[in-house]
Design a protein around this motif. Structure first.
Motif, mmCIF file in Angstrom:
data_model
loop_
_atom_site.group_PDB
_atom_site.id
_atom_site.type_symbol
_atom_site.label_atom_id
_atom_site.label_comp_id
_atom_site.label_asym_id
_atom_site.label_seq_id
_atom_site.Cartn_x
_atom_site.Cartn_y
_atom_site.Cartn_z
ATOM 1 N N SER A 1 0.841 -1.200 0.000
ATOM 2 C CA SER A 1 0.000 0.000 0.000
ATOM 3 C C SER A 1 0.868 1.239 0.000
ATOM 4 O O SER A 1 2.050 1.199 0.363
ATOM 5 N N GLN A 2 0.287 2.350 -0.454
ATOM 6 C CA GLN A 2 0.925 3.660 -0.415
ATOM 7 C C GLN A 2 -0.089 4.652 0.136
ATOM 8 O O GLN A 2 -1.202 4.753 -0.388
ATOM 9 N N VAL A 3 0.299 5.366 1.188
ATOM 10 C CA VAL A 3 -0.611 6.287 1.857
ATOM 11 C C VAL A 3 -0.141 7.715 1.636
ATOM 12 O O VAL A 3 0.955 8.089 2.063
ATOM 13 N N LEU A 4 -0.960 8.493 0.962
ATOM 14 C CA LEU A 4 -0.631 9.893 0.711
ATOM 15 C C LEU A 4 -0.947 10.707 1.964
ATOM 16 O O LEU A 4 -2.093 10.765 2.406
ATOM 17 N N CYS A 5 0.079 11.329 2.530
ATOM 18 C CA CYS A 5 -0.103 12.155 3.725
ATOM 19 C C CYS A 5 1.099 13.089 3.826
ATOM 20 O O CYS A 5 2.049 12.837 4.571
ATOM 21 N N PRO A 6 1.093 14.186 3.050
ATOM 22 C CA PRO A 6 2.281 15.034 2.920
ATOM 23 C C PRO A 6 2.694 15.717 4.219
ATOM 24 O O PRO A 6 1.857 16.059 5.059
ATOM 25 N N GLY A 7 4.002 15.944 4.343
ATOM 26 C CA GLY A 7 4.574 16.669 5.461
ATOM 27 C C GLY A 7 5.941 16.128 5.823
ATOM 28 O O GLY A 7 6.060 14.991 6.258
ATOM 29 N N SER A 8 6.978 16.949 5.640
ATOM 30 C CA SER A 8 8.323 16.444 5.951
ATOM 31 C C SER A 8 8.428 16.169 7.446
ATOM 32 O O SER A 8 7.721 16.779 8.236
ATOM 33 N N LEU B 1 0.180 -0.286 15.416
ATOM 34 C CA LEU B 1 0.244 1.166 15.257
ATOM 35 C C LEU B 1 1.466 1.597 14.458
ATOM 36 O O LEU B 1 2.556 1.028 14.597
ATOM 37 N N LEU B 2 1.265 2.602 13.614
ATOM 38 C CA LEU B 2 2.339 3.224 12.857
ATOM 39 C C LEU B 2 2.374 4.713 13.223
ATOM 40 O O LEU B 2 1.320 5.355 13.348
ATOM 41 N N PHE B 3 3.572 5.249 13.390
ATOM 42 C CA PHE B 3 3.744 6.630 13.821
ATOM 43 C C PHE B 3 4.512 7.409 12.759
ATOM 44 O O PHE B 3 5.488 6.912 12.206
ATOM 45 N N LEU B 4 4.053 8.625 12.498
ATOM 46 C CA LEU B 4 4.600 9.439 11.420
ATOM 47 C C LEU B 4 4.851 10.857 11.926
ATOM 48 O O LEU B 4 3.970 11.488 12.506
ATOM 49 N N SER B 5 6.070 11.341 11.712
ATOM 50 C CA SER B 5 6.436 12.700 12.130
ATOM 51 C C SER B 5 6.142 13.714 11.044
ATOM 52 O O SER B 5 6.466 13.492 9.868
ATOM 53 N N SER C 1 -3.351 -2.619 11.293
ATOM 54 C CA SER C 1 -3.755 -4.023 11.437
ATOM 55 C C SER C 1 -4.062 -4.635 10.074
ATOM 56 O O SER C 1 -3.870 -5.838 9.860
ATOM 57 N N ASP C 2 -4.527 -3.815 9.139
ATOM 58 C CA ASP C 2 -4.695 -4.219 7.747
ATOM 59 C C ASP C 2 -3.646 -3.465 6.941
ATOM 60 O O ASP C 2 -3.807 -2.282 6.656
ATOM 61 N N LYS C 3 -2.560 -4.152 6.581
ATOM 62 C CA LYS C 3 -1.441 -3.478 5.901
ATOM 63 C C LYS C 3 -1.843 -2.911 4.546
ATOM 64 O O LYS C 3 -1.238 -1.953 4.070
ATOM 65 N N ALA C 4 -2.849 -3.488 3.942
ATOM 66 C CA ALA C 4 -3.293 -2.998 2.639
ATOM 67 C C ALA C 4 -4.194 -1.781 2.761
ATOM 68 O O ALA C 4 -4.471 -1.108 1.756
ATOM 69 N N ASN C 5 -4.629 -1.489 3.992
ATOM 70 C CA ASN C 5 -5.570 -0.382 4.168
ATOM 71 C C ASN C 5 -5.345 0.319 5.520
ATOM 72 O O ASN C 5 -6.188 0.271 6.401
ATOM 73 N N PRO C 6 -4.196 0.980 5.689
ATOM 74 C CA PRO C 6 -3.933 1.684 6.945
ATOM 75 C C PRO C 6 -4.978 2.772 7.197
ATOM 76 O O PRO C 6 -5.499 3.388 6.260
ATOM 77 N N LYS C 7 -5.296 2.993 8.484
ATOM 78 C CA LYS C 7 -6.301 3.993 8.843
ATOM 79 C C LYS C 7 -5.691 5.039 9.775
ATOM 80 O O LYS C 7 -5.036 4.686 10.757
ATOM 81 N N TYR C 8 -5.933 6.279 9.466
ATOM 82 C CA TYR C 8 -5.446 7.397 10.264
ATOM 83 C C TYR C 8 -6.350 7.532 11.490
ATOM 84 O O TYR C 8 -7.550 7.735 11.370
ATOM 85 N N VAL C 9 -5.755 7.414 12.713
ATOM 86 C CA VAL C 9 -6.599 7.358 13.910
ATOM 87 C C VAL C 9 -6.347 8.477 14.917
ATOM 88 O O VAL C 9 -7.198 8.715 15.787
ATOM 89 N N ALA C 10 -5.194 9.148 14.866
ATOM 90 C CA ALA C 10 -4.927 10.167 15.885
ATOM 91 C C ALA C 10 -3.844 11.128 15.425
ATOM 92 O O ALA C 10 -3.037 10.804 14.540
#
Length: 500
Positions: free
Chosen positions: A126-133, A143-147, A179-188
């Protein structure tokens, strides 16, 4: 091209012309604010070089002293198994994390999940578009964490750039359910002071603590005020990540002045970054230890109480270090490797003009016990191959290669490629393998090369800023024992006890 029995240690006079001397002077005297380390929110534009530098790069390629444009070279104990180019994203590739058969790759446009069950043929899940350096990335359980370290219009994945001078602007940490690698969900999302340039996980049973590193405050930024001499600590309940919140902002550099107690930088220490926070922190949970690379300072601290980390020792190198960028423990926790990101990752610093001790690694022994432990400098390590003056090159992200009784590391050097080296003897580090590409361009400095190079379950994975995701295999009696070490999860800045 594969090079057999050829160390390719380049001793040519790359970068000793007047133009390169001018670059050196600029790197030594520029104030930190003039060149914030690491590329910014937008793709970096190519920076032109002089005609003589361009001609020198072309001549070096012609003579075989450096690889040709995009040509691949490597030591005979490295095999290049795979490259997966960028697809949906055009932004800069950044950091990596691993879990089971998956690799998670950050990009300034979002993140990408690979199935690496067959390292010779990684597949995009999967590829999740969520811009921001920089979109620095970690995973823990589901859980996945993104800065996000760029000022955005809001905390959504459809946000746009917005000046940090506006109070409504947002930057900080994002949390996804994978939990679903093909469909990550933004939760917080959690907004943090000065955003989140990088972050480090400290897993604690039902909760995950996040140490958020950020820097470069300004009196004009409502949400990033000076002195900003600490880190944000976020607590994330695993079963209720939507309740993630900041629980502390420990001051790591206390001081009486308006700028706190870190390195004052120029003019007191010319060419050294003023400390206004940390760039990166690595924790070793099994030893309750952490090491912080904090702009003008390196620190060692205790994390026995993860919400209230305690600094044990603080060191500076005002001769050869410009910007303390990252840290790596050896497995026995009696050494730390700190990196110096001279030039912010956009400069050509792997040449004769800069020399072997700047833009390098600093190897420190940890001596003493408990809260009396001290960081003691032993030596520098820098790749032994000069790069062209059109190649951005400096010490960057790497990881331990787990071999008992040895201190081995793989490390990214941007366009300097990937280096595998031995620092078992702290005073005499040496390279044992390498992989690199030739310059992206010969008439300008174009940002590229390996951002992160990490060892995971028998292979080396590299996220190349421009060229994509690389998989390497090292076959060497010195590193082969590491193939027996298997991990279920790896965030390099949360170092595991490989032999527990």
């Amino acid at each position: 091209m594969t090079l057999l029995n050829d160390p390719r240690t380049r001793r040519r006079r790359l970068g000793v012309a007047a133009a390169a001397a001018g670059l050196l002077a600029a790197l030594l005297t520029a104030a930190p604010a003039a060149a914030t380390p690491d590329p910014g929110d937008a793709p970096a534009a190519a920076e032109g070089v002089s005609k003589s530098e361009a001609a020198e790069a072309e001549a070096a390629i012609e003579s075989g002293e450096i690889p040709g444009q995009d040509e691949i070279v490597h030591s005979d104990n490295i095999e290049h198994l795979a490259n997966v180019p960028k697809e949906a994203f055009t932004g800069l590739n950044s950091d990596l994390a691993f879990q089971g058969k998956y690799a998670f790759a950050g990009n300034y446009d979002g993140f990408r999940i690979f199935d690496i069950s067959n390292p010779k043929a990684p597949k995009t899940v999967s590829q999740v578009l969520c811009p921001g350096s920089q979109n620095d990335i970690s995973v823990s359980g589901n859980l996945l964490f993104l800065s996000t370290d760029s000022s955005r219009s809001d905390n959504s994945c459809s946000s746009t750039t917005q000046p940090a001078t506006e109070k409504s602007s947002w930057e900080g940490m994002k949390v996804f359910d994978i939990s679903d690698k093909a469909n990550p969900k933004y939760v917080a999302a959690v907004e943090t002071s000065c955003g989140s340039h990088t972050h480090t996980l400290v897993p604690e049973g039902k909760n995950v603590y996040i140490y958020v590193s950020s820097y470069s405050p300004s009196a004009t930024f409502p949400d990033c005020q000076p002195p900003h001499d600490g880190i944000s600590v976020i607590k994330v309940p695993r079963n209720a990540p939507e309740k993630a919140a900041i629980v502390n902002f420990p001051v790591l550099f206390p001081g009486d002045g308006p700028d706190g107690g870190g390195n004052p930088g120029a003019p007191t220490n010319p060419g050294v970054s003023k400390t206004t926070g940390c760039h990166d922190i690595t924790v070793l949970p099994s030893k309750d230890l952490a090491a912080g690379a904090c702009m003008g300072d390196g620190i060692l601290f205790s994390i026995k109480d993860p919400e209230h980390p305690k600094v044990i020792d603080q060191v500076q190198d005002n001769v050869n270090f410009a910007f303390w960028h990252s840290a790596t423990f050896n497995q026995t926790a009696d050494k730390v490797v700190f990196t110096d990101e001279l030039g912010g990752g956009s400069g050509a610093t792997c040449n004769a003009a800069i020399g072997p001790n700047r833009g390098a690694d600093g190897i420190y022994d940890i001596v003493g016990k408990g809260d009396d432990r001290k960081l003691v400098f032993r030596s520098y390590y820098k790749i032994p191959r000069y790069q062209a003056d059109t190649e951005n090159c400096v010490a960057h992200n790497g990881s331990i290669i787990p071999v008992k009784g040895k201190d081995l590391m793989v490390q990214a050097w941007y366009q300097g490629g990937v280096s595998v080296w031995d620092f078992t003897d702290s005073s005499n580090p040496k390279e044992i393998a390498y992989f690199e590409r030739g310059p992206l361009t010969t008439d300008a400095i174009t940002i590229g090369g390996s951002w992160s190079a990490y060892y995971y379950n028998g292979y080396i994975y590299s996220n190349d800023i421009a060229k994509g995701f690389d998989v390497l295999k090292i076959s060497d009696r010195r590193t082969d024992p590491a193939k027996r070490v298997r991990l279920g999860e790896l965030n390099v800045q949360t170092q595991p006890d490989y032999f527990d």
